[in-house]
Design a protein around this motif. Structure first.
Motif: not given
Length: 228
Positions: A105, A109-110, A112-116
């Motif tokens: 990640a 990618f990170y 976009r989705y760093s909350d998860y």
């Protein structure tokens, strides 16, 4: 007889051959900005002597390995003396599609989705597809989107996903033997007259994010390490 120029690209020129195939001429021009090399840029920013040669050498190495594994590619042969590669004709999906396989990640990618997810966390050969469109920032598109928009069939998508994961494993395993860790890699696919999917374009250091002992390796250094 002189080959007919079909397309002048940023890093490669394309010529038509008499036998129905095409010839890719690798150039020393690289994408980047303000004289700094950046594989993610959409413009030629720098010329590095010999980069066309190392990109072709790496492409030959991996295309031959992938073909030997029974995975369909456009690769026919290459000539290092004039930095060219003969390839089979292929149509691109839509107006151009990039396929990314991620083992870690990082990057977009990170973001976009760093909350998860934690940065650098492992990913299970995660595959994502983006349309090649500079103005729109290469938008992500899902399998349903690709099928519903008429860009490809469900089978073609499924084939691309499996081929992407299989090819990524071949490349990553090879790098691992050299003490290098691949975090992600970008491919392009096309299809032949029967609609069968094949890997196209190139497999070069500028299309992959590689680390050694936790340190990022820039593409030119990676090429040198790879052929050391």
């Amino acid at each position: 007889m002189e080959n007919k120029l079909v397309y002048r690209g940023k890093t490669k020129d394309v010529f038509a051959l008499d036998n129905g195939n095409f010839l890719l001429k690798f150039k020393d021009d690289c994408t980047g900005k303000d004289g700094v090399f950046d594989p993610g840029e959409n413009q030629v920013g720098i010329t590095i002597e010999g980069v066309g040669d190392v990109n072709l050498r790496m492409s030959i190495y991996f295309f031959e390995k992938i073909n030997a594994a029974g995975i369909k590619t456009h690769y026919v042969s290459a000539n290092l003396d004039d930095t060219t590669m003969e390839v089979l004709p292929a149509k691109v999906f839509g107006k151009g599609l990039e396929v990314i396989c991620r083992y870690k990640a990082v990057g977009s990618f990170y973001r976009r989705y760093s909350d998860y997810i934690e940065e650098g966390a492992d990913l299970p050969a995660y595959v994502e597809t983006t349309f090649k469109n500079d103005e729109k920032g290469d938008p992500l598109v899902t399998k349903d989107g690709l099928v519903n928009l008429g860009v490809m069939t469900e089978k073609q998508y499924d084939d691309i996903k499996k081929m992407t994961q299989d090819i990524t494993k071949i490349v990553a395993d090879d790098l691992k033997e050299k003490g290098l860790d691949m975090y992600d890699i970008k491919f392009e696919f096309g299809y032949d007259a029967n609609g069968d999917v094949m890997l196209i374009d190139e497999i070069a250091s500028g299309n992959m994010r590689v680390y050694k002992n936790g340190e990022y390796i820039d593409p030119m250094t990676l090429s040198k390490l790879f052929f050391a």
